[in-house]
Write a protein that holds these residues in place. Structure first.
Motif, PDB file in Angstrom:
ATOM      1  N   MET A 165       0.834  -1.210   0.000  1.00 26.46           N
ATOM      2  CA  MET A 165       0.000   0.000   0.000  1.00 26.46           C
ATOM      3  C   MET A 165       0.866   1.257   0.000  1.00 26.46           C
ATOM      4  SD  MET A 165      -3.224  -0.587  -0.265  1.00 26.46           S
ATOM      5  CE  MET A 165      -3.960   0.932   0.356  1.00 26.46           C
ATOM      6  N   LYS A 166       1.973   1.208   0.705  1.00 26.58           N
ATOM      7  CA  LYS A 166       2.885   2.362   0.743  1.00 26.58           C
ATOM      8  C   LYS A 166       3.392   2.677  -0.657  1.00 26.58           C
ATOM      9  CE  LYS A 166       7.194   4.187   1.314  1.00 26.58           C
ATOM     10  NZ  LYS A 166       8.114   4.285   0.172  1.00 26.58           N
ATOM     11  N   THR A 167       3.701   1.642  -1.445  1.00 27.58           N
ATOM     12  CA  THR A 167       4.164   1.902  -2.810  1.00 27.58           C
ATOM     13  C   THR A 167       3.051   2.517  -3.660  1.00 27.58           C
ATOM     14  OG1 THR A 167       3.692  -0.315  -3.690  1.00 27.58           O
ATOM     15  CG2 THR A 167       5.877   0.040  -2.706  1.00 27.58           C
ATOM     16  N   ASN A 168       1.807   2.114  -3.398  1.00 28.90           N
ATOM     17  CA  ASN A 168       0.679   2.757  -4.088  1.00 28.90           C
ATOM     18  C   ASN A 168       0.594   4.224  -3.691  1.00 28.90           C
ATOM     19  OD1 ASN A 168      -0.069   0.350  -5.345  1.00 28.90           O
ATOM     20  ND2 ASN A 168      -1.616  -0.148  -3.816  1.00 28.90           N
ATOM     21  N   GLU A 169       0.805   4.507  -2.407  1.00 28.63           N
ATOM     22  CA  GLU A 169       0.750   5.892  -1.928  1.00 28.63           C
ATOM     23  C   GLU A 169       1.878   6.727  -2.525  1.00 28.63           C
ATOM     24  OE1 GLU A 169      -1.539   7.527  -0.421  1.00 28.63           O
ATOM     25  OE2 GLU A 169      -2.791   5.888   0.269  1.00 28.63           O
TER      26      GLU A 169
END
Length: 149
Positions: free
Chosen positions: A100-104
């Motif tokens: 999710m952090k990479t999506n953010e």
């Protein structure tokens, strides 16, 4: 993933691409919430999803004002954002939060660029700055929480 959102030549293209990005993010959030074992984490992610829903509401209003047709769902990138989360589920909550952090990372970059877009009027810039701050906060929490696990 490296996003190109925020590099559009006109505000109409920017708003449309941000709407796609928000739909993709919301789908990833739904996938994340369903997969997290830790219910406190799922609750926090759900609160972040509300920010994305609010961003989408503002962007849809901008689309109406610009007389453009707002996308009603994500684009092909949605398969990547949700797919990363699904694969990470095999390795647990820390991996899900890292995905999710990479999506953010993409939403942070997109709103940072949007806040500097040449065609953005002051009200749009103010929204883009606020959305950028929201995305920074989401990303920081995901990064810090994943590292603590």
């Amino acid at each position: 993933m490296v996003t190109m959102v925020g590099n559009e030549s006109d505000i109409k293209g920017l708003v449309k691409d941000l709407i796609y990005l928000e739909h993709d993010a919301i789908a990833a959030y739904d996938s994340c919430i369903a997969r997290l074992d830790n219910k406190k984490f799922a609750s926090q992610i759900a609160s972040f999803k509300q920010d994305h829903l609010q961003h989408l509401e503002v962007l849809n209003e901008m689309a109406r004002e610009l007389a453009i047709e707002a996308p009603t769902r994500g684009d092909m990138k949605q398969m990547l954002t949700t797919g990363k989360v699904a694969l990470a589920d095999l390795m647990g909550d820390a991996a899900i939060l890292k995905a999710m952090k990479t999506n953010e990372d993409d939403t942070v970059t997109a709103y940072e660029r949007a806040s500097r877009h040449q065609d953005a009027i002051p009200a749009s810039k103010a929204f883009f700055i606020k959305a950028h701050q929201d995305e920074e906060r989401h990303r920081a929490w995901m990064d810090t929480t994943a590292k603590a696990l």
